[in-house]
Design a protein around this motif. Sequence first.
Motif, PDB file in Angstrom:
ATOM      1  N   GLY A  79      -4.252  61.411  -7.863  1.00  0.00           N
ATOM      2  CA  GLY A  79      -3.824  60.265  -8.258  1.00  0.00           C
ATOM      3  C   GLY A  79      -2.430  59.737  -8.063  1.00  0.00           C
ATOM      4  N   ARG A  82       2.918  53.503  -7.845  1.00  0.00           N
ATOM      5  CA  ARG A  82       3.552  53.410  -6.476  1.00  0.00           C
ATOM      6  C   ARG A  82       4.373  52.102  -7.350  1.00  0.00           C
ATOM      7  NH1 ARG A  82       0.936  52.820  -1.296  1.00  0.00           N
ATOM      8  NH2 ARG A  82      -0.340  54.475  -1.045  1.00  0.00           N
ATOM      9  N   LEU A  90       1.965  50.721 -10.739  1.00  0.00           N
ATOM     10  CA  LEU A  90       0.774  50.467 -10.332  1.00  0.00           C
ATOM     11  C   LEU A  90       0.288  52.154 -10.500  1.00  0.00           C
ATOM     12  CD1 LEU A  90      -0.356  48.138  -7.734  1.00  0.00           C
ATOM     13  CD2 LEU A  90      -0.228  47.657 -10.428  1.00  0.00           C
ATOM     14  N   MET A  91      -0.523  52.589 -11.068  1.00  0.00           N
ATOM     15  CA  MET A  91      -1.039  53.823 -10.916  1.00  0.00           C
ATOM     16  C   MET A  91      -2.443  54.187 -10.747  1.00  0.00           C
ATOM     17  SD  MET A  91      -1.239  57.435 -14.156  1.00  0.00           S
ATOM     18  CE  MET A  91       0.829  56.010 -14.502  1.00  0.00           C
ATOM     19  N   ARG A  92      -2.520  54.625  -9.459  1.00  0.00           N
ATOM     20  CA  ARG A  92      -4.186  54.676  -9.427  1.00  0.00           C
ATOM     21  C   ARG A  92      -4.552  56.723  -9.898  1.00  0.00           C
ATOM     22  NH1 ARG A  92      -7.427  53.379  -3.762  1.00  0.00           N
ATOM     23  NH2 ARG A  92      -8.965  53.478  -4.403  1.00  0.00           N
ATOM     24  N   SER A  94      -7.747  59.004  -8.691  1.00  0.00           N
ATOM     25  CA  SER A  94      -9.544  59.042  -8.954  1.00  0.00           C
ATOM     26  C   SER A  94     -10.312  59.487  -9.393  1.00  0.00           C
ATOM     27  CB  SER A  94     -10.063  58.744  -7.629  1.00  0.00           C
ATOM     28  OG  SER A  94      -9.641  57.668  -7.019  1.00  0.00           O
ATOM     29  N   ASP A 106     -13.054  55.726 -10.577  1.00  0.00           N
ATOM     30  CA  ASP A 106     -11.204  55.182  -9.489  1.00  0.00           C
ATOM     31  C   ASP A 106     -11.046  53.785 -10.064  1.00  0.00           C
ATOM     32  OD1 ASP A 106      -9.914  55.165  -7.294  1.00  0.00           O
ATOM     33  OD2 ASP A 106     -11.498  53.245  -7.053  1.00  0.00           O
ATOM     34  N   ARG A 107     -10.002  53.959 -11.008  1.00  0.00           N
ATOM     35  CA  ARG A 107      -9.082  53.181 -12.025  1.00  0.00           C
ATOM     36  C   ARG A 107      -7.411  53.430 -11.230  1.00  0.00           C
ATOM     37  NH1 ARG A 107     -12.310  50.566 -14.610  1.00  0.00           N
ATOM     38  NH2 ARG A 107     -12.988  52.087 -16.027  1.00  0.00           N
ATOM     39  N   MET A 108      -7.456  52.098 -11.259  1.00  0.00           N
ATOM     40  CA  MET A 108      -5.767  50.915 -11.420  1.00  0.00           C
ATOM     41  C   MET A 108      -4.947  50.409 -12.242  1.00  0.00           C
ATOM     42  SD  MET A 108      -3.868  49.328  -8.276  1.00  0.00           S
ATOM     43  CE  MET A 108      -4.561  50.107  -6.415  1.00  0.00           C
ATOM     44  N   SER A 110      -1.996  48.508 -13.958  1.00  0.00           N
ATOM     45  CA  SER A 110      -0.520  47.832 -13.782  1.00  0.00           C
ATOM     46  C   SER A 110       0.226  48.277 -15.313  1.00  0.00           C
ATOM     47  CB  SER A 110       0.182  46.619 -13.119  1.00  0.00           C
ATOM     48  OG  SER A 110      -0.540  45.414 -13.879  1.00  0.00           O
ATOM     49  N   LEU A 126      -4.924  55.649 -19.538  1.00  0.00           N
ATOM     50  CA  LEU A 126      -6.326  56.703 -17.607  1.00  0.00           C
ATOM     51  C   LEU A 126      -6.888  58.311 -18.232  1.00  0.00           C
ATOM     52  CD1 LEU A 126      -3.997  55.891 -14.542  1.00  0.00           C
ATOM     53  CD2 LEU A 126      -5.894  54.958 -15.781  1.00  0.00           C
TER      54      LEU A 126
END
Length: 139
Positions: A79, A82, A90-92, A94, A106-108, A110, A126
């Motif tokens: 992950g 950004r 934003l945090m993503r 997977s 797969d999660r994003m 803000s 998360l």
Amino acid sequence: MLAVVDIGLVDFAGPGSSQAQDEARSNAVTSAILSEVAEGGLIATISIGCKAGCSFDTAGVEKLRRRAHAAGATHVLVGNVRRIGSAVALMRVSVLDTATGHMLLDRMVSFRADSEAGWSHAASFLSREVAEALVAASP
């Protein structure tokens, strides 16, 4: 077992954010995910560091998946964060099966990135999502 790769950081915010402070927060996110996912005792976690930097493109994630598999992990979490403004990021994340490469989650999200509390809350949210997905996928 879940292998957690150091959470990456990409800064698009420009003035108003501190790269050093955000890197420390990103490291804290990685630590929080490692500990919080393992908290219930159902999931073991290991850290996969990125000493020379990790690439999160397709080839880079494939290398990380193979490293995690070789370390005995059944899944790997990759992950990044950004930073898109002085107060927003934003945090993503997977989660991939290390044997097949199939994506489990797969999660994003803000979040407010101008305080420790915002980063901590995003990491905790998360972590719960990841733990729930792994427990649901268990045989």
